[in-house]
Design an enzyme around this catalytic site. Structure first.
Site, PDB file in Angstrom:
ATOM      1  N   ARG A 237      -4.234 -35.622  48.708  1.00 35.98           N
ATOM      2  CA  ARG A 237      -3.739 -36.308  47.997  1.00 35.98           C
ATOM      3  C   ARG A 237      -3.036 -37.504  48.141  1.00 35.98           C
ATOM      4  NH1 ARG A 237      -7.834 -34.459  46.355  1.00 35.98           N
ATOM      5  NH2 ARG A 237      -8.504 -33.340  44.900  1.00 35.98           N
ATOM      6  N   GLU A 266      -4.319 -43.699  41.104  1.00 34.24           N
ATOM      7  CA  GLU A 266      -6.077 -43.738  41.335  1.00 34.24           C
ATOM      8  C   GLU A 266      -6.194 -44.260  39.535  1.00 34.24           C
ATOM      9  OE1 GLU A 266      -7.960 -40.269  43.570  1.00 34.24           O
ATOM     10  OE2 GLU A 266      -6.159 -41.497  45.353  1.00 34.24           O
ATOM     11  N   HIS A 285     -11.237 -42.489  47.550  1.00 39.35           N
ATOM     12  CA  HIS A 285     -11.647 -41.216  46.665  1.00 39.35           C
ATOM     13  C   HIS A 285     -13.322 -40.891  47.301  1.00 39.35           C
ATOM     14  CE1 HIS A 285      -8.920 -37.469  44.937  1.00 39.35           C
ATOM     15  NE2 HIS A 285     -10.380 -37.481  46.235  1.00 39.35           N
TER      16      HIS A 285
HETATM   17  N1  LIG Z   1     -10.226 -36.583  49.156  1.00 43.02           N
HETATM   18  C1  LIG Z   1     -10.829 -35.940  49.117  1.00 43.02           C
HETATM   19  O1  LIG Z   1     -12.136 -36.605  48.605  1.00 43.02           O
HETATM   20  C2  LIG Z   1     -10.801 -34.291  49.312  1.00 43.02           C
HETATM   21  C3  LIG Z   1     -12.112 -34.232  49.179  1.00 43.02           C
HETATM   22  C4  LIG Z   1     -12.052 -32.227  49.419  1.00 43.02           C
HETATM   23  C5  LIG Z   1     -10.295 -32.152  49.146  1.00 43.02           C
HETATM   24  N2  LIG Z   1      -9.221 -32.988  49.423  1.00 43.02           N
HETATM   25  C6  LIG Z   1      -8.156 -32.214  49.664  1.00 43.02           C
HETATM   26  O2  LIG Z   1      -7.531 -31.669  50.615  1.00 43.02           O
HETATM   27  C7  LIG Z   1      -6.553 -30.778  50.477  1.00 43.02           C
HETATM   28  C8  LIG Z   1      -7.167 -28.972  51.351  1.00 43.02           C
HETATM   29  O3  LIG Z   1      -8.723 -28.534  50.950  1.00 43.02           O
HETATM   30  P1  LIG Z   1      -8.995 -27.652  52.150  1.00 43.02           P
HETATM   31  O4  LIG Z   1     -10.251 -27.286  51.013  1.00 43.02           O
HETATM   32  O5  LIG Z   1      -9.537 -27.961  53.515  1.00 43.02           O
HETATM   33  O6  LIG Z   1      -8.455 -26.498  51.379  1.00 43.02           O
HETATM   34  P2  LIG Z   1      -7.534 -25.174  52.052  1.00 43.02           P
HETATM   35  O7  LIG Z   1      -6.844 -24.390  51.025  1.00 43.02           O
HETATM   36  O8  LIG Z   1      -8.938 -24.595  52.957  1.00 43.02           O
HETATM   37  O9  LIG Z   1      -6.225 -25.469  53.307  1.00 43.02           O
HETATM   38  C9  LIG Z   1      -5.656 -25.602  53.503  1.00 43.02           C
HETATM   39  C10 LIG Z   1      -4.163 -25.846  54.259  1.00 43.02           C
HETATM   40  O10 LIG Z   1      -3.696 -26.816  54.037  1.00 43.02           O
HETATM   41  C11 LIG Z   1      -2.406 -25.176  54.229  1.00 43.02           C
HETATM   42  N3  LIG Z   1      -0.515 -25.548  53.821  1.00 43.02           N
HETATM   43  C12 LIG Z   1      -0.501 -25.615  52.547  1.00 43.02           C
HETATM   44  N4  LIG Z   1       0.414 -26.217  52.262  1.00 43.02           N
HETATM   45  C13 LIG Z   1       1.024 -26.719  53.060  1.00 43.02           C
HETATM   46  C14 LIG Z   1       2.493 -26.648  53.906  1.00 43.02           C
HETATM   47  N5  LIG Z   1       3.240 -26.597  52.432  1.00 43.02           N
HETATM   48  N6  LIG Z   1       2.132 -26.962  54.872  1.00 43.02           N
HETATM   49  C15 LIG Z   1       1.515 -26.752  54.870  1.00 43.02           C
HETATM   50  N7  LIG Z   1       0.451 -26.543  55.310  1.00 43.02           N
HETATM   51  C16 LIG Z   1       0.292 -26.423  54.202  1.00 43.02           C
HETATM   52  C17 LIG Z   1      -2.810 -24.130  53.785  1.00 43.02           C
HETATM   53  O11 LIG Z   1      -1.989 -23.016  54.683  1.00 43.02           O
HETATM   54  C18 LIG Z   1      -4.706 -24.233  54.560  1.00 43.02           C
HETATM   55  O12 LIG Z   1      -4.732 -23.892  55.480  1.00 43.02           O
HETATM   56  C19 LIG Z   1      -7.603 -29.902  49.058  1.00 43.02           C
HETATM   57  O13 LIG Z   1      -6.643 -29.360  48.285  1.00 43.02           O
HETATM   58  C20 LIG Z   1      -7.302 -31.154  48.120  1.00 43.02           C
HETATM   59  O14 LIG Z   1      -6.623 -31.579  48.050  1.00 43.02           O
HETATM   60  C21 LIG Z   1      -9.535 -34.006  48.974  1.00 43.02           C
HETATM   61  O1  LIG Z   2     -10.221 -32.397  46.205  1.00 46.76           O
HETATM   62  C1  LIG Z   2     -11.314 -32.433  45.915  1.00 46.76           C
HETATM   63  O2  LIG Z   2     -12.662 -31.475  45.835  1.00 46.76           O
HETATM   64  C2  LIG Z   2     -11.780 -33.305  46.291  1.00 46.76           C
HETATM   65  O3  LIG Z   2     -10.869 -34.412  45.766  1.00 46.76           O
HETATM   66  C3  LIG Z   2     -12.827 -34.432  45.468  1.00 46.76           C
HETATM   67  O4  LIG Z   2     -12.227 -34.422  43.625  1.00 46.76           O
END
Ligand SMILES: NC(=O)c1ccc[n+]([C@@H]2O[C@H](COP(=O)([O-])OP(=O)(O)OC[C@H]3O[C@@H](n4cnc5c(N)ncnc54)[C@H](O)[C@@H]3O)[C@@H](O)[C@H]2O)c1
Ligand SMILES: O=C(O)[C@H](O)CO
Length: 323
Positions: A237, A266, A285
């Site tokens: 994010r 955004e 994004h």
């Molecule tokens: N760009 C995009 O289109 C897109 C798509 C999907 C997800 N995302 C973002 O990616 C993030 C992660 O997704 P995910 O499915 O891998 O989630 P997830 O929950 O599987 O993994 C997140 C990881 O971050 C770690 N974490 C949380 N807080 C932390 C901190 N303070 N310090 C260190 N590590 C920390 C957690 O322990 C976990 O292992 C989502 O929350 C979302 O914001 C963006």
């Molecule tokens: O968090 C997610 O799944 C992506 O950022 C899409 O919004």
């Protein structure tokens, strides 16, 4: 009578048909200033809502007295005030796992296109040029066998590590809230403190959720610790990074380049200096934006919606709600 649900995001007809078997649907392909008041009026007696990105807080919930479930069609749920939802007995769900591989593909794309300067070269060729004797001007840096530091070794971070380790022979180091044994065993990933990770990585990839703990977790101090050859990738994010510090680090050569899918604002504002930097690759994004994955995300969100309104536990429930 079937429950009433609002879908406020464009989804495949099959998803609407699936929801429509059990619910009365009010469908908005998206929300904007033109239809937001109609959305609010429909919200008054809605049982469930499904979509993504909309900020759902106390103020909005005041206007949704009948609501039982909020289904985010995204894995990130920083747009939800989960505590406010829980206090009102409203379930919240997201869409974990189904997008891991696709977002990891996007991250690898950002790594490769930034390191090998592909957008710049694409523009160069399409504007009628060829490398000729200026070839060295367009050299990039290697990706293979470099050190990749992943901050946030969860679902997506692990899918990135798998690609980078097995596909590109990269050394994986990571920082996370807790040790990720699976990633250590599967990809030889090594746990580092955040400061040591920043100092050792050739590529720093941020993959945490946005929370009060991660907001601006990468700022001036952290960029200063990175190598001046480091490439910074953010697909988490925008607010996990101090964007002004990022701009400064790129302008002063504190880091080499950045590949970004997310921004503080955004859509990104047109006067944002990031848009004029040749050493920055920008995406709008779209980490999970393939037909297949967006379908899977919408279907998972729809399943949560339908199952919950039938009185069962939705598969990817975020909060525990006392009825
Ligand atoms: N760009 C995009 O289109 C897109 C798509 C999907 C997800 N995302 C973002 O990616 C993030 C992660 O997704 P995910 O499915 O891998 O989630 P997830 O929950 O599987 O993994 C997140 C990881 O971050 C770690 N974490 C949380 N807080 C932390 C901190 N303070 N310090 C260190 N590590 C920390 C957690 O322990 C976990 O292992 C989502 O929350 C979302 O914001 C963006
Ligand atoms: O968090 C997610 O799944 C992506 O950022 C899409 O919004």
């Amino acid at each position: 009578m079937n429950p009433k649900v609002i879908v406020y995001k464009k989804v495949d007809k099959k998803v609407l048909d699936f929801i429509g078997e059990n619910c009365e649907i009010v469908y908005f392909e998206g929300l904007d200033s033109g239809n937001y008041s109609q959305f609010l009026s429909e919200l008054r007696d809605a049982d469930g809502i499904m979509g993504s990105g909309l900020k759902i807080d106390q103020d909005l919930l005041e206007q949704a007295p009948n609501l039982k479930i909020v289904c985010n069609a995204s894995v990130g749920y920083d747009n939800l005030d989960v505590q406010a939802l829980t206090e009102r007995g409203i379930m919240a769900t997201n869409t974990p796992k189904v997008l891991n591989e696709t977002v990891a593909d996007t991250v690898m794309g950002l790594i490769l296109s930034t390191a090998r300067r592909m957008p710049e070269l694409d523009h160069w060729v399409k504007s009628g040029h060829w490398k000729s004797n200026l070839e060295e001007k367009w050299f990039g840096v290697d990706v293979h066998h470099k050190v990749l530091g992943i901050i946030g070794m969860g679902g997506i971070g692990s899918a990135v590590a798998k690609r980078a380790h097995f596909g590109f022979g990269m050394d994986i180091i990571y920082h996370n809230r807790s040790i990720n044994i699976e990633a250590e065993q599967a990809f030889g990933a090594t746990y580092y403190s955040i400061d040591d990770l920043l100092a050792k990585s050739d590529f720093v990839c941020l993959m945490t959720p946005l929370t009060p703990q991660t907001e601006k977790m990468i700022g001036k101090r952290e960029f200063a610790r990175m190598k001046d050859t480091a490439i910074f990738i953010n697909s988490s994010r925008g607010k996990t990074v101090d964007e002004e510090a990022l701009i400064d680090a790129l302008q002063t050569g504190e880091i080499l380049a950045a590949g970004l899918d997310v921004y503080v604002d955004e859509p990104i504002k047109l006067d944002n200096p990031l848009l004029n930097m040749k050493n920055v690759v920008t995406l709008p994004h779209i980490g999970s934006a393939t037909y297949e994955t967006r379908f899977d995300m919408a279907m998972l969100a729809a399943t949560n919606l339908v199952v919950a309104l039938q009185g069962e536990a939705p598969p990817t429930l975020l909060n525990s709600v006392v009825k």
